[in-house]
Design an enzyme around this catalytic site. Structure first.
Site, PDB file in Angstrom:
ATOM      1  N   HIS A   1       0.819  -1.218   0.000  1.00 11.51           N
ATOM      2  CA  HIS A   1       0.000   0.000   0.000  1.00 11.51           C
ATOM      3  C   HIS A   1       0.852   1.266   0.000  1.00 11.51           C
ATOM      4  O   HIS A   1       0.504   2.259  -0.647  1.00 11.51           O
ATOM      5  CB  HIS A   1      -0.947   0.001   1.206  1.00 11.51           C
ATOM      6  CG  HIS A   1      -2.110  -0.942   1.041  1.00 11.51           C
ATOM      7  ND1 HIS A   1      -2.795  -1.474   2.101  1.00 11.51           N
ATOM      8  CD2 HIS A   1      -2.706  -1.422  -0.078  1.00 11.51           C
ATOM      9  CE1 HIS A   1      -3.764  -2.259   1.648  1.00 11.51           C
ATOM     10  NE2 HIS A   1      -3.729  -2.243   0.335  1.00 11.51           N
TER      11      HIS A   1
ATOM     12  N   THR B   1      -9.430  -2.737  -3.093  1.00  9.54           N
ATOM     13  CA  THR B   1     -10.125  -1.753  -2.263  1.00  9.54           C
ATOM     14  C   THR B   1      -9.769  -0.350  -2.725  1.00  9.54           C
ATOM     15  O   THR B   1      -8.594   0.024  -2.678  1.00  9.54           O
ATOM     16  CB  THR B   1      -9.677  -1.909  -0.782  1.00  9.54           C
ATOM     17  OG1 THR B   1      -9.455  -3.286  -0.494  1.00  9.54           O
ATOM     18  CG2 THR B   1     -10.707  -1.322   0.160  1.00  9.54           C
TER      19      THR B   1
ATOM     20  N   GLU C   1     -13.365 -16.859   8.124  1.00 15.77           N
ATOM     21  CA  GLU C   1     -11.900 -16.995   8.213  1.00 15.77           C
ATOM     22  C   GLU C   1     -11.483 -17.179   9.665  1.00 15.77           C
ATOM     23  O   GLU C   1     -10.454 -17.761   9.970  1.00 15.77           O
ATOM     24  CB  GLU C   1     -11.207 -15.741   7.667  1.00 15.77           C
ATOM     25  CG  GLU C   1     -11.262 -15.606   6.164  1.00 15.77           C
ATOM     26  CD  GLU C   1     -10.719 -14.269   5.723  1.00 15.77           C
ATOM     27  OE1 GLU C   1      -9.550 -14.216   5.335  1.00 15.77           O
ATOM     28  OE2 GLU C   1     -11.458 -13.270   5.787  1.00 15.77           O
TER      29      GLU C   1
HETATM   30  P1  5GP Z   1      -6.123  -4.330  -2.089  1.00 18.74           P
HETATM   31  O1  5GP Z   1      -7.584  -4.426  -1.814  1.00 18.74           O
HETATM   32  O2  5GP Z   1      -5.494  -3.173  -1.365  1.00 18.74           O
HETATM   33  O3  5GP Z   1      -5.790  -4.334  -3.543  1.00 18.74           O
HETATM   34  O4  5GP Z   1      -5.454  -5.677  -1.538  1.00 18.74           O
HETATM   35  C1  5GP Z   1      -5.074  -5.878  -0.189  1.00 18.74           C
HETATM   36  C2  5GP Z   1      -6.294  -5.987   0.717  1.00 18.74           C
HETATM   37  O5  5GP Z   1      -7.031  -7.182   0.427  1.00 18.74           O
HETATM   38  C3  5GP Z   1      -5.960  -6.130   2.207  1.00 18.74           C
HETATM   39  O6  5GP Z   1      -5.753  -4.879   2.803  1.00 18.74           O
HETATM   40  C4  5GP Z   1      -7.197  -6.821   2.750  1.00 18.74           C
HETATM   41  O7  5GP Z   1      -8.242  -5.897   2.980  1.00 18.74           O
HETATM   42  C5  5GP Z   1      -7.631  -7.710   1.599  1.00 18.74           C
HETATM   43  N1  5GP Z   1      -7.149  -9.095   1.779  1.00 18.74           N
HETATM   44  C6  5GP Z   1      -6.088  -9.681   1.202  1.00 18.74           C
HETATM   45  N2  5GP Z   1      -5.950 -10.956   1.603  1.00 18.74           N
HETATM   46  C7  5GP Z   1      -6.961 -11.208   2.449  1.00 18.74           C
HETATM   47  C8  5GP Z   1      -7.379 -12.364   3.187  1.00 18.74           C
HETATM   48  O8  5GP Z   1      -6.776 -13.454   3.158  1.00 18.74           O
HETATM   49  N3  5GP Z   1      -8.493 -12.221   3.956  1.00 18.74           N
HETATM   50  C9  5GP Z   1      -9.195 -11.049   4.023  1.00 18.74           C
HETATM   51  N4  5GP Z   1     -10.285 -11.003   4.788  1.00 18.74           N
HETATM   52  N5  5GP Z   1      -8.836  -9.957   3.337  1.00 18.74           N
HETATM   53  C10 5GP Z   1      -7.729 -10.028   2.561  1.00 18.74           C
END
Ligand code: 5GP
Length: 335
Positions: free
Chosen positions: A64, A97, A198
């Site tokens: 990030h 996100t 999870e």
């Molecule tokens: P981004 O959405 O910033 O592209 O990818 C990273 C985000 O994906 C993390 O901050 C988290 O919110 C979500 N994320 C990634 N891996 C996992 C996981 O194994 N479980 C959950 N609940 N969220 C995840």
């Protein structure tokens, strides 16, 4: 392993910022600061093992911090698509996100950068079809969730061929699943996939199952031999909702104690719809062919079955019917 690499594959569970390779992180680091401090920073990521899910969530901070401009988000997305393509993934549902960075990037610009990368990759790598799911980070609260859902609706209207759904994710030990909010997006045709169970949370798991998302992520704690979970497991089977399974991720985050105990075994045996994903190929140092190799070496899943899993994943995807037909033909023609 040659077979797993060459097989045309379908990835339905990949978080953008968790998918950045060491190469990409280094490249982004150099874009950000033009000194030499980037060279060794990311080398130890490869061997990372985490003590818990929370520990593994800290890894996302690294990515990030390097994707804080639209340009960086663009480069990151292009690289991730290229790498999935190089692993013979023919269909990729990326989820991310939306993130705003004060004075530098709005959530809208964040999503625009991803769309731009998807479009640029389309001509460069026509063999891989890419879709975007807009993620909600449950930890970020109601307002942020509402904002992301509104953005997803706007972007779907403008880019219906790219933006197809919503993903509920983020640290499962905090926040909410915002099921009421998700109803609005469902009404306009956005598909929904929700991270589920999870961590043990029977009430929320039941609520999510009742809501009937199009797909579920992980379902780690819906397990027939976990005490008190047999009923949840039966409810899941009855629901027939496809589950996205990410084996390396669960093992490295220690949410599952061993491969032999992984919910894959039980769901597969029960004939429940499943699809195999990488989750965060950068953070967990994996790729989709490695995940299939695990199925083959640990669970003795044969070539024909792997091919079938790939073809079934197409059916669980959020692609259009025509796209599904094309993807299925590519997989069927492979031998
Ligand atoms: P981004 O959405 O910033 O592209 O990818 C990273 C985000 O994906 C993390 O901050 C988290 O919110 C979500 N994320 C990634 N891996 C996992 C996981 O194994 N479980 C959950 N609940 N969220 C995840």
């Amino acid at each position: 392993s040659e077979f797993c690499r060459k097989l045309p594959k379908v990835e339905l569970h990949a978080h953008l910022n968790g998918s950045l390779s060491i190469n990409t992180l280094q490249k982004l680091c150099k874009m950000q600061r033009s000194d030499t401090s980037c060279d060794e920073t990311f080398m130890d990521l490869n061997t990372s093992n985490f003590s818990s899910l929370s520990e593994c969530f800290k890894m996302f901070d690294i990515a990030h911090a390097l994707t804080i401009t639209p340009q960086a988000v663009f480069v990151a997305t292009c690289d991730v698509i290229k790498e999935f393509h190089e692993d013979n993934v023919i269909y990729l549902e990326l989820r991310s996100t939306p993130r705003a960075v004060e004075d530098v990037m709005t959530k809208t610009e964040y999503l625009q950068a991803i769309i731009k990368a998807i479009e640029a990759s389309k001509s460069k790598f026509p063999q891989i079809l890419v879709k975007l799911l807009v993620s909600i980070n449950r930890k970020q609260g109601y307002e942020s969730a509402e904002e992301n859902i509104n953005l997803a609706m706007q972007f779907m209207e403008k880019h219906p061929e790219h933006v197809v759904g919503i993903d509920l994710s983020g640290d499962p030990t905090e926040g909410d699943s915002f099921l009421e909010l998700l109803k609005t997006s469902r009404k306009v045709g956005l598909r929904i996939t929700a991270h589920c169970a999870e961590v043990p949370n029977e009430i929320e798991t039941n609520d999510i199952l009742k809501f009937k998302p199009d797909r579920l992520g992980h379902c780690t704690c819906v397990h027939p031999s976990l005490q008190g979970s047999q009923q949840l497991f039966d409810t899941l089977l009855e629901s027939k909702i496809p589950v996205e399974l990410c084996l390396t991720s669960n093992i490295k985050c220690k949410t599952v104690s061993s491969y032999m105990y992984h919910q894959f075994k039980y769901l597969y045996k029960a004939g429940h719809p499943i699809t195999i994903g990488t989750d965060d190929k950068g953070v967990f140092n994996t790729c989709l062919s490695k995940e299939l190799e695990i199925l083959s070496s640990i669970f003795n899943i044969g070539k024909q079955q792997l091919k079938e899993l790939s073809a079934l994943s197409v059916q669980y995807s959020f692609a259009s019917i025509e796209e599904k037909n094309n993807l299925t033909a590519v997989i069927e023609n492979f031998d």
